[in-house]
Design a protein around this motif. Structure first.
Motif, mmCIF file in Angstrom:
data_model
loop_
_atom_site.group_PDB
_atom_site.id
_atom_site.type_symbol
_atom_site.label_atom_id
_atom_site.label_comp_id
_atom_site.label_asym_id
_atom_site.label_seq_id
_atom_site.Cartn_x
_atom_site.Cartn_y
_atom_site.Cartn_z
ATOM 1 N N PRO A 386 1.106 0.163 -24.691
ATOM 2 C CA PRO A 386 2.065 1.199 -25.339
ATOM 3 C C PRO A 386 0.817 3.033 -26.015
ATOM 4 O O PRO A 386 1.314 3.714 -26.337
ATOM 5 C CB PRO A 386 2.122 0.302 -26.692
ATOM 6 C CG PRO A 386 0.771 -0.118 -27.000
ATOM 7 C CD PRO A 386 0.508 -0.505 -25.153
ATOM 8 N N GLU A 387 -0.234 2.688 -25.646
ATOM 9 C CA GLU A 387 -1.296 3.565 -26.162
ATOM 10 C C GLU A 387 -1.583 4.764 -25.023
ATOM 11 O O GLU A 387 -2.351 5.952 -25.889
ATOM 12 C CB GLU A 387 -2.222 3.489 -26.274
ATOM 13 C CG GLU A 387 -2.356 2.346 -27.793
ATOM 14 C CD GLU A 387 -3.557 2.053 -28.221
ATOM 15 O OE1 GLU A 387 -4.653 2.807 -28.664
ATOM 16 O OE2 GLU A 387 -3.496 0.425 -28.793
ATOM 17 N N PHE A 388 -1.014 4.493 -23.712
ATOM 18 C CA PHE A 388 -1.476 5.729 -23.197
ATOM 19 C C PHE A 388 0.027 6.263 -23.296
ATOM 20 O O PHE A 388 1.567 5.780 -22.722
ATOM 21 C CB PHE A 388 -1.292 4.794 -21.562
ATOM 22 C CG PHE A 388 -2.957 4.301 -21.642
ATOM 23 C CD1 PHE A 388 -3.637 4.084 -22.018
ATOM 24 C CD2 PHE A 388 -2.922 2.713 -20.714
ATOM 25 C CE1 PHE A 388 -4.397 3.534 -22.645
ATOM 26 C CE2 PHE A 388 -4.028 2.254 -20.539
ATOM 27 C CZ PHE A 388 -5.246 2.496 -21.954
ATOM 28 N N VAL A 389 -0.268 8.006 -22.697
ATOM 29 C CA VAL A 389 0.783 8.755 -22.328
ATOM 30 C C VAL A 389 1.276 8.228 -20.964
ATOM 31 O O VAL A 389 0.163 8.788 -19.857
ATOM 32 C CB VAL A 389 0.254 9.985 -22.683
ATOM 33 C CG1 VAL A 389 1.393 11.020 -22.836
ATOM 34 C CG2 VAL A 389 0.110 10.472 -24.238
ATOM 35 N N THR B 39 -11.375 7.786 -11.791
ATOM 36 C CA THR B 39 -9.491 7.338 -12.381
ATOM 37 C C THR B 39 -9.310 8.057 -10.436
ATOM 38 O O THR B 39 -8.403 7.659 -9.509
ATOM 39 C CB THR B 39 -8.421 7.324 -12.514
ATOM 40 O OG1 THR B 39 -8.514 8.723 -12.561
ATOM 41 C CG2 THR B 39 -8.621 6.516 -14.187
ATOM 42 N N PHE B 388 -0.073 7.390 -15.829
ATOM 43 C CA PHE B 388 -0.710 7.973 -17.015
ATOM 44 C C PHE B 388 -1.316 9.179 -16.851
ATOM 45 O O PHE B 388 -2.106 9.338 -15.277
ATOM 46 C CB PHE B 388 -1.848 6.713 -16.856
ATOM 47 C CG PHE B 388 -1.148 5.737 -16.841
ATOM 48 C CD1 PHE B 388 -0.874 4.862 -18.145
ATOM 49 C CD2 PHE B 388 -2.516 4.481 -16.877
ATOM 50 C CE1 PHE B 388 -0.017 3.417 -18.025
ATOM 51 C CE2 PHE B 388 -2.557 2.954 -17.230
ATOM 52 C CZ PHE B 388 -1.073 2.483 -17.282
ATOM 53 N N VAL B 389 -0.739 9.680 -18.105
ATOM 54 C CA VAL B 389 -1.136 11.162 -17.709
ATOM 55 C C VAL B 389 -3.305 11.172 -18.074
ATOM 56 O O VAL B 389 -3.944 10.335 -18.646
ATOM 57 C CB VAL B 389 -0.517 11.902 -18.655
ATOM 58 C CG1 VAL B 389 -1.210 13.465 -19.429
ATOM 59 C CG2 VAL B 389 0.669 12.226 -19.216
ATOM 60 N N LYS B 390 -3.483 11.924 -17.338
ATOM 61 C CA LYS B 390 -5.465 11.939 -17.344
ATOM 62 C C LYS B 390 -5.413 12.875 -17.836
ATOM 63 O O LYS B 390 -5.258 14.226 -18.000
ATOM 64 C CB LYS B 390 -5.789 12.134 -16.349
ATOM 65 C CG LYS B 390 -5.584 10.641 -15.190
ATOM 66 C CD LYS B 390 -4.620 10.423 -14.299
ATOM 67 C CE LYS B 390 -4.673 9.165 -13.412
ATOM 68 N NZ LYS B 390 -3.416 8.911 -12.763
ATOM 69 N N SER B 391 -6.347 12.520 -18.687
ATOM 70 C CA SER B 391 -7.416 13.955 -19.264
ATOM 71 C C SER B 391 -8.382 14.668 -17.883
ATOM 72 O O SER B 391 -8.628 13.920 -16.847
ATOM 73 C CB SER B 391 -8.040 13.927 -20.153
ATOM 74 O OG SER B 391 -8.810 12.911 -19.741
ATOM 75 N N PHE C 388 -7.705 8.474 -19.662
ATOM 76 C CA PHE C 388 -6.478 8.791 -20.369
ATOM 77 C C PHE C 388 -5.630 9.258 -21.377
ATOM 78 O O PHE C 388 -6.696 8.900 -22.606
ATOM 79 C CB PHE C 388 -5.419 6.959 -19.771
ATOM 80 C CG PHE C 388 -6.406 5.897 -19.063
ATOM 81 C CD1 PHE C 388 -5.819 6.831 -17.701
ATOM 82 C CD2 PHE C 388 -5.647 4.338 -18.660
ATOM 83 C CE1 PHE C 388 -5.565 6.353 -15.896
ATOM 84 C CE2 PHE C 388 -6.291 4.434 -17.593
ATOM 85 C CZ PHE C 388 -5.612 4.856 -16.602
ATOM 86 N N VAL C 389 -4.801 9.552 -21.556
ATOM 87 C CA VAL C 389 -4.664 10.853 -22.579
ATOM 88 C C VAL C 389 -4.059 9.025 -23.929
ATOM 89 O O VAL C 389 -2.891 8.780 -22.744
ATOM 90 C CB VAL C 389 -3.464 11.330 -22.347
ATOM 91 C CG1 VAL C 389 -3.295 12.393 -23.928
ATOM 92 C CG2 VAL C 389 -4.128 12.822 -21.844
ATOM 93 N N LYS C 390 -4.469 9.135 -25.245
ATOM 94 C CA LYS C 390 -4.747 8.304 -26.170
ATOM 95 C C LYS C 390 -2.702 8.971 -26.724
ATOM 96 O O LYS C 390 -3.281 10.093 -27.226
ATOM 97 C CB LYS C 390 -5.747 7.817 -26.800
ATOM 98 C CG LYS C 390 -5.733 6.542 -25.941
ATOM 99 C CD LYS C 390 -7.137 6.492 -25.518
ATOM 100 C CE LYS C 390 -7.792 6.180 -24.372
ATOM 101 N NZ LYS C 390 -8.489 6.651 -23.838
ATOM 102 N N SER C 391 -1.914 8.092 -26.906
ATOM 103 C CA SER C 391 -0.692 8.551 -28.259
ATOM 104 C C SER C 391 -1.458 8.124 -29.157
ATOM 105 O O SER C 391 -2.562 7.460 -29.625
ATOM 106 C CB SER C 391 0.480 7.952 -27.659
ATOM 107 O OG SER C 391 0.746 6.787 -27.886
ATOM 108 N N VAL C 393 -2.454 6.698 -32.639
ATOM 109 C CA VAL C 393 -2.262 4.400 -33.364
ATOM 110 C C VAL C 393 -1.933 4.953 -34.797
ATOM 111 O O VAL C 393 -3.603 5.464 -34.973
ATOM 112 C CB VAL C 393 -3.029 3.616 -32.262
ATOM 113 C CG1 VAL C 393 -2.469 2.589 -32.877
ATOM 114 C CG2 VAL C 393 -2.625 4.193 -30.974
#
Lengths: 393, 393, 393
Positions: A386-389, B39, B388-391, C388-391, C393
């Motif tokens: 749920p936390e990964f975009v 990654t 997953f969107v990567k930074s 990984f870009v996080k939303s 929380v």
């Protein structure tokens, strides 16, 4: 000290050891399939895998084992174990049963609802599998078929039922274009795929090795050793052959294909690992790996949508492995063919009818909206990550 | 009942059990390394690990085992097993061989191409490792060297070959600045690193315990018990010592360093777990863990770019562990040193030359553009986590 | 050949096998807990789990084992093993000890600092656990309590200590609203939760099966088989009962609840798997699974903040399982109750006081800012998934 029971003890220990390896295939299938589907369907696949193990093991404890091995009533009563603990015998056989449905779980993923699939799992573990198993392993009328650890009994049975399931379910929405183009849907988590594939490979040592049932004489110990070596050889031959083919086709080493190739080789050696020498598994496994690579596009051409390639791994190689016994060892091709065909003729139509009935009575497939947003929230109320975009898929 | 064969049976079963634990190290290395790299290079590392296992096992089945243990021809022929099944003996030894190259795989990651690395794996498993192994374990002229499970035979050999590989390959682009600054490149997936590290730790029980080869007498059973306890003790001492050092240096408990410390301790006890008592592994392992922490910045100072710290874990501690046998038990320091030095003198230059030849003939390293975007798409046609969107890294 | 020692050998081998399965629970707990917490606290949880294993095993080697089993001094001296290698006996018991603290680690996660928790782990493995263990398993004054593999000795002890820890620590900031509303905090990585849960399930076969200590007679082999089958049955009954309840409550199959249900069933059968038949574990496990589902909201109502549901799994079911022995087999309810109550009366207040002292002396909890941004960077200097870009929380 009761020396006379040492073989009983050692065989019991050996069966328990083998069973534990096989049960490692539960997280093995779960990780493989969770890695191969899209993130939006990960939780549904994982939930299915865990519940499949719980439900099929439960049914097998209640009555499936008795049906399969000539018991009477419930809870192991009347089944006779041959020189080892009945509990270990049950545990080993129970470890097998969820595999028939785990095999299917990836192939019907991304659109099947969990509850109807669990209903099918009950029918599989309580009826279809014990009946087929009884005819081949339980002393039934196909007992001449040589199928050490279930190229036919486990893998073809799961494969035929999967084919029925996919035909009744239909393809994932958007998978095939109007002119029959196949839209590629990439696996979402390759480390999980690799972990799952390797756990399956390792579990297979228990699967095939344990199917010797005895280790407590010199000959038995040698046979177990041979089976385990041959199992590994077929797996690596499948991986290498798949790697060569994809490399020459695309100049890319696609690990999902390589692992499916290894699994194909492992399925292929499952019928005959005990009756061939050290080099035959190279051929059997290499053909197994190649069959996976060539079968996957064929199923797609037929618009039979199998998200993880399970039909190519388990059905195609279940058949190939059962035939290979006759080609590489001194067994009757006719008998092996009879086993393959009768098993298919029993399992496929029966599964098809059962899936149709389940579909009518409780529904089978997620609706369009939930398939689009993913099954996880609707079926499980959770997201996998749920936390990964996420990028748009 | 043939009672007389019970020890044969039990030792065979024991070797098969140990082998399965060692093969758990295949996903162990794969997860550890996949978690430690970025990654964009995850799939290449995973593919390498799976293919390494397949290829090296295959070569070892074909002829490597025969070269190492005095057989003739191919497929185990002529090798004699000492009171257990030849198949189990082969399987156990085969489980070792991929480790020599798995050790290297993290260290050359993020810039090596897969196919040339696989060519090196063939040469390692078909020639370098069986030859070194023959001189120490196969009754050759270094048979006086005490090296239970391969601090030298496995870990130093892999370590020397890795050093050669890194020198021929060069550092990852951007790793070292113009004034020699080291750019930190963080591990991408810490759960995978932890899973991999723990699977390796557990696999080590089979690695070292199985190297007793026998369990079927009271003394043998005690020895196996001692080896496994000592193995675990050195692992935990390595973890604790690494944790203390990083905590006092940075006030942070860096799990990647702690796990590398544990692995360092495990490598260090691998030569002598059978010849020391219960407290010595605490010292051996603690020094092993400390060596890892202190060696990592030294290699970076020398601009020897090892993304996962494999040189510090395997080469440095392979040497330390082989020496420790002489320091903590009654073995000749000179003999142990001779083993260490001759192994290095054989493996390092030979590996260096082979890497140079491979580089000339087929190329070794990814080009700049693919290194920048990551090896996964170029080498494998897949991304590890496509959704997953990567930074930016 | 010394035939007379074959039972010694086989029992030793069996204990080593069981120990390895138990140690698989180390990555099992690590993955389960890492998947259940938020990504910002993943590394802290993983580091805690690895360090817990290292530290508690170390303490147990130094003196804990001796305290628990009537040795004298340190390093196993004076402890007597009953027909198998002392090393294997130690290794098996050592494999247990980290579990008492691993149980706690998820429950105190997301706000506890690692170093103070490690101090508690030393006290647990060096004093609390060996003392309780001695009274029940070491021949002490509670030796009449039937607790096969530790529903009380392991799970309640860990559970009581966890309860103390949570009360001293307090809830995570923002977990409970001003009017007592509970803010849901979703698990961050469901594949890890599933992998961890299944590894725990599999490890339990070693946990309970190995607690028979002997397999080398016919009766012993049958008993081990029965224990392992019963263990599995209770696990699947817990999973199925939890699944039914959550499905009828919410029409969703929440895998985190299903796995916690399975673990609840497994804890519940841990005291009595050896003294019940094949159907009783269905009831014991199903009640165990249900207790988990019903207890979780109760703890939340009391604002006892347990991020992973460990109190419901281990404390509630540790009690239930110990009672179930008297309800389903011929044991004294009074004796079982005495074991439960005295263990609680010893462990809970002592742990509470120790946590208070640790809090005063070195501090226990992360400060507000670090709790908000996550413990990983402050405690470990790493992020779990940095790319990984996080939303939010």
């Amino acid at each position: 000290m009761d020396t006379l029971n040492i073989p009983y003890v050692v065989d019991t220990f050996f069966l328990l050891f083998a069973s534990v390896l096989i049960i490692l295939m539960v997280p093995g299938f779960a990780m493989l399939e969770a890695g191969l589907v899209r993130t939006k369907n990960v939780v549904a696949v994982l939930t299915g895998n865990v519940m499949l193990y719980a439900i099929t093991s439960f049914i097998f404890l209640l009555w499936g084992f008795n049906v399969m091995f000539g018991g009477n009533g419930f809870f192991l009563s009347g089944v006779v174990a041959d020189g080892y603990s009945l509990y270990a015998y049950f545990f080993f056989q129970m470890a097998f049963v969820s595999k028939t449905v785990s095999i299917m779980s990836g192939g019907v993923s991304e659109r099947i609802r969990i509850v109807p699939f669990m209903i099918f799992a009950v029918l599989m573990s309580g009826f279809i599998y014990p009946i087929v198993g009884n005819t081949i392993w339980g002393g039934g009328f196909l007992k001449e078929v040589h199928d050490l650890a279930g190229s036919t009994v486990i893998h073809s049975v799961g494969g035929w039922a999967l084919l029925a399931g996919i035909l009744v379910l239909g393809a994932r929405r958007g998978r095939y274009g109007k002119e029959g183009q196949v839209r590629a849907i990439p696996a979402s988590n390759i480390p999980l795929v690799t972990l799952g594939g390797m756990l399956l490979w390792i579990g297979w040592f228990g699967f095939n090795g344990g199917s010797a049932f005895h280790i407590a004489t010199k000959d038995a110990a040698d046979l177990v050793g041979l089976i385990i070596v041959n199992t590994n050889t077929a797996g690596l031959a499948g991986a290498i052959s798949a790697a060569f083919i994809v490399y020459f086709q695309y100049k890319k080493l696609d690990i999902t294909m390589i692992l499916n190739g290894a699994l194909g080789g492992l399925v292929a050696i499952t019928a005959g690992a005990d009756v061939v020498g050290l080099w035959e598994p190279i051929i059997i496994g290499a053909i197994g790996g190649a069959l996976v690579i060539f079968a996957i596009p064929v199923f797609d051409k037929l618009q039979i949508d199998d998200p993880v390639g399970a039909l190519s791994v388990h059905l195609v190689n279940g058949i190939w492995g059962t035939l290979a016994v006759a080609l590489f060892a001194d067994f009757s091709l006719l008998t092996q063919l009879k086993g393959i065909i009768l098993t298919g003729l029993f399992t496929f139509p029966l599964s098809y009818v059962l899936f149709v009935i389940i579909k009518k009575v409780v529904g089978l497939r997620s609706d369009e909206e939930h398939e689009y947003v993913g099954l996880d929230l609707e079926e499980c109320g959770l997201e996998g990550y749920p936390e990964f975009v996420k990028s748009k898929v």
